[in-house]
Design an enzyme around this catalytic site. Structure first.
Site, PDB file in Angstrom:
ATOM      1  N   ASP A  26     -21.029  -5.559  -6.304  1.00  0.00           N
ATOM      2  CA  ASP A  26     -19.901  -6.500  -6.377  1.00  0.00           C
ATOM      3  C   ASP A  26     -18.678  -5.933  -5.678  1.00  0.00           C
ATOM      4  O   ASP A  26     -17.823  -5.325  -6.323  1.00  0.00           O
ATOM      5  CB  ASP A  26     -19.608  -6.785  -7.849  1.00  0.00           C
ATOM      6  CG  ASP A  26     -18.538  -7.822  -8.069  1.00  0.00           C
ATOM      7  OD1 ASP A  26     -18.226  -8.575  -7.136  1.00  0.00           O
ATOM      8  OD2 ASP A  26     -17.990  -7.876  -9.192  1.00  0.00           O
ATOM      9  N   HIS A  38     -19.778  -5.008 -12.733  1.00  0.00           N
ATOM     10  CA  HIS A  38     -18.753  -4.695 -13.738  1.00  0.00           C
ATOM     11  C   HIS A  38     -19.282  -3.771 -14.827  1.00  0.00           C
ATOM     12  O   HIS A  38     -18.597  -3.542 -15.828  1.00  0.00           O
ATOM     13  CB  HIS A  38     -18.192  -5.978 -14.389  1.00  0.00           C
ATOM     14  CG  HIS A  38     -17.451  -6.857 -13.449  1.00  0.00           C
ATOM     15  ND1 HIS A  38     -16.493  -7.759 -13.875  1.00  0.00           N
ATOM     16  CD2 HIS A  38     -17.491  -7.002 -12.096  1.00  0.00           C
ATOM     17  CE1 HIS A  38     -15.991  -8.420 -12.839  1.00  0.00           C
ATOM     18  NE2 HIS A  38     -16.598  -7.966 -11.747  1.00  0.00           N
ATOM     19  N   GLU A  58     -20.194 -13.831  -1.877  1.00  0.00           N
ATOM     20  CA  GLU A  58     -21.027 -12.942  -2.678  1.00  0.00           C
ATOM     21  C   GLU A  58     -21.965 -13.735  -3.594  1.00  0.00           C
ATOM     22  O   GLU A  58     -21.688 -14.878  -3.958  1.00  0.00           O
ATOM     23  CB  GLU A  58     -20.150 -12.028  -3.531  1.00  0.00           C
ATOM     24  CG  GLU A  58     -19.271 -12.776  -4.531  1.00  0.00           C
ATOM     25  CD  GLU A  58     -18.430 -11.850  -5.371  1.00  0.00           C
ATOM     26  OE1 GLU A  58     -18.985 -10.864  -5.893  1.00  0.00           O
ATOM     27  OE2 GLU A  58     -17.217 -12.109  -5.489  1.00  0.00           O
ATOM     28  N   ASP A  84     -11.700  -5.371  -3.258  1.00  0.00           N
ATOM     29  CA  ASP A  84     -11.320  -4.752  -4.525  1.00  0.00           C
ATOM     30  C   ASP A  84     -12.487  -4.666  -5.490  1.00  0.00           C
ATOM     31  O   ASP A  84     -13.445  -5.429  -5.410  1.00  0.00           O
ATOM     32  CB  ASP A  84     -10.158  -5.509  -5.170  1.00  0.00           C
ATOM     33  CG  ASP A  84     -10.472  -6.984  -5.411  1.00  0.00           C
ATOM     34  OD1 ASP A  84     -11.098  -7.613  -4.537  1.00  0.00           O
ATOM     35  OD2 ASP A  84     -10.102  -7.504  -6.479  1.00  0.00           O
ATOM     36  N   HIS A 121     -15.072  -9.420  -0.836  1.00  0.00           N
ATOM     37  CA  HIS A 121     -13.770  -8.890  -1.250  1.00  0.00           C
ATOM     38  C   HIS A 121     -13.789  -7.372  -1.281  1.00  0.00           C
ATOM     39  O   HIS A 121     -14.829  -6.746  -1.499  1.00  0.00           O
ATOM     40  CB  HIS A 121     -13.328  -9.462  -2.604  1.00  0.00           C
ATOM     41  CG  HIS A 121     -14.266  -9.213  -3.741  1.00  0.00           C
ATOM     42  ND1 HIS A 121     -14.246  -8.054  -4.493  1.00  0.00           N
ATOM     43  CD2 HIS A 121     -15.250  -9.976  -4.276  1.00  0.00           C
ATOM     44  CE1 HIS A 121     -15.163  -8.124  -5.439  1.00  0.00           C
ATOM     45  NE2 HIS A 121     -15.809  -9.277  -5.324  1.00  0.00           N
ATOM     46  N   GLU A 135      -9.752 -10.383  -5.512  1.00  0.00           N
ATOM     47  CA  GLU A 135     -10.689 -11.365  -6.067  1.00  0.00           C
ATOM     48  C   GLU A 135     -10.952 -11.088  -7.540  1.00  0.00           C
ATOM     49  O   GLU A 135     -11.103 -12.027  -8.343  1.00  0.00           O
ATOM     50  CB  GLU A 135     -12.007 -11.321  -5.277  1.00  0.00           C
ATOM     51  CG  GLU A 135     -12.998 -12.422  -5.642  1.00  0.00           C
ATOM     52  CD  GLU A 135     -13.892 -12.094  -6.826  1.00  0.00           C
ATOM     53  OE1 GLU A 135     -14.539 -13.008  -7.364  1.00  0.00           O
ATOM     54  OE2 GLU A 135     -13.931 -10.905  -7.238  1.00  0.00           O
ATOM     55  N   GLU A 136     -10.983  -9.811  -7.895  1.00  0.00           N
ATOM     56  CA  GLU A 136     -11.321  -9.441  -9.271  1.00  0.00           C
ATOM     57  C   GLU A 136     -10.226  -9.795 -10.272  1.00  0.00           C
ATOM     58  O   GLU A 136     -10.455  -9.761 -11.476  1.00  0.00           O
ATOM     59  CB  GLU A 136     -11.635  -7.941  -9.355  1.00  0.00           C
ATOM     60  CG  GLU A 136     -12.867  -7.497  -8.568  1.00  0.00           C
ATOM     61  CD  GLU A 136     -14.167  -8.024  -9.140  1.00  0.00           C
ATOM     62  OE1 GLU A 136     -14.120  -8.820 -10.093  1.00  0.00           O
ATOM     63  OE2 GLU A 136     -15.235  -7.636  -8.631  1.00  0.00           O
TER      64      GLU A 136
END
Length: 407
Positions: free
Chosen positions: A116, A377, A178, A85, A83, A150-151
């Site tokens: 990520d 994150h 991922e 984002d 992804h 996705e996030e």
């Protein structure tokens, strides 16, 4: 230096440069603008002489598909998914600019998205660059897909995409997505996710002046719900702590996230209070039993107590990891041949693979992020240059193993 070593050095430098360029694109929530990502991927596809298609099922939420055609396009294809984002940053907590992609003396590249998951998005392409340079052709089509949002749950990305005509046209048989970092020389293989349940308990009770001690107040009822929730949480915590073989994904987590109530006056007892929980239901937990327990807390608390779901995902069957799954057999065989220490896990969070699995696609989360402290994150997210380059070499073996799997 031999010609092959010179070529390898040049490819490595190009790969790292592309990785850092991609990381410098601030495709960060909220209100992500994907234009720079799309333009970057267009240049990569052009450089690799691969066709690129953009699918926009929701305005300003592009899905990018780069395709490497195989020798037999009629066979079910392979998806290499990631992804575009990334989650927000708190710049004051970073030792390096979060979108600077700066590299320290140890080769650690710092940026939001390094783990990520912009790393795998580039590793896919760089592995294909090397395979093509070696004159290798694969049996099946390989589609490298880049998802938006996705996030924030994938609602405008993979969740819609798997139900689209564009997805059906890809004839997907297997998907990589991922993975997760591991601080030791271990590669996680994610074969399932827990179900997200987010709900709010509403508790109604007797109101009145705070000078009195009325019975049946909302606070008394709320205490029962909260106590039962925390007791259940403790059982799961003890289960996790008592067995070193378990990871967070193997238990059901329950966390209080929001409390609301009051009537604006400290001198009055409110007639309504609300409390919200985020629950991640393990793949071994029966959903009917879980909901029966949640309902039981309402009954114990008394009349005027009920809950409503804000999100309630169904149970998604994990991917089989045995000889009945030829995709798993092919992956495990190649990992063994490479001497990789792999560990299958249930993901503690939730990603795009859950939508693929629900659509009947065999999917695994696989990212060669061994020897990498988990910073997904978190502040100061990074990936080491050596880990990144080793991952490309691994994909150079893994991708052909999957794409050349005979029907």
């Amino acid at each position: 230096m031999t010609r092959d070593r010179v070529l390898k050095h040049e490819l490595d430098e190009k790969a790292v440069d592309n990785f850092r360029e991609y990381l410098r694109i601030p495709s960060v929530h909220p209100n992500v603008n994907y234009d720079e990502c799309v333009n970057f991927l267009k240049r990569q596809a052009g450089d690799l002489d691969l066709p690129l298609k953009i699918v926009e099922l929701e305005a300003e939420k592009p899905i990018v598909i780069i395709t490497w055609l195989g020798n037999d396009p009629t066979l079910p294809s392979i998806i290499l998914n990631s992804h575009m984002d990334v989650v927000p940053v708190f710049e004051e907590c970073w030792t390096h600019p979060p979108f600077g992609a700066e590299k320290d003396e140890e080769g650690n590249i710092f940026a939001r998205g390094a783990q990520d998951c912009k790393g795998v998005g580039i590793q896919y392409l760089e592995a294909i660059r090397r395979l093509k340079a070696a004159g290798i052709r694969l049996l099946r089509n390989v589609h490298i897909t880049y998802m938006p949002d996705e996030e924030t749950g994938g609602v405008y990305g993979m969740e819609q995409f798997v139900h689209s005509q564009e997805f059906q046209a890809l004839n997907v048989g297997f998907a990589f997505d991922e993975g997760l970092p591991h601080p030791d020389d271990v590669i996680y293989i994610v074969y399932g996710e827990r179900s997200i349940w987010q709900l709010t308990y509403h508790v109604n009770g007797a109101a009145g002046s705070s000078e009195l001690i009325p019975s049946g107040t909302a606070a008394e009822k709320l205490r029962i719900v909260l106590n039962r929730a925390m007791e259940y949480r403790q059982t799961q915590k003890e289960k996790l702590e008592s067995d070193a073989s378990l990871t967070t994904g193997d238990v059901t987590t329950l966390n209080l996230t929001v409390m609301k109530g009051g009537c604006g006056s400290l001198g009055n007892i409110p007639d309504h209070l609300a409390i919200s929980f985020d629950i991640r239901v393990s793949v071994t937990q029966d959903h009917e039993e879980m909901e029966s327990m949640l309902q039981g807390w309402c009954q114990e608390a008394g009349p005027g107590t009920f809950y409503e779901f804000r999100q309630k995902e169904p149970r998604t069957e994990p991917t089989l990891l045995n000889e009945r799954n030829p995709w798993w057999t092919a992956l495990k065989t190649e990992c063994d041949a490479l001497g990789l220490n792999v560990k299958p896990v249930i993901c503690p969070a939730a990603g795009d693979t859950r939508y693929l699995r629900r659509a009947g696609i065999t999917a695994l989360g696989f990212a060669p992020l061994g020897n990498t402290p988990g910073r997904m994150h978190d502040h100061n997210e990074f990936q080491n240059e050596g880990v990144f380059l080793r991952g490309i070499d691994i994909y150079c073996r893994i991708i052909p193993a999957m794409a050349n799997l005979l029907p």
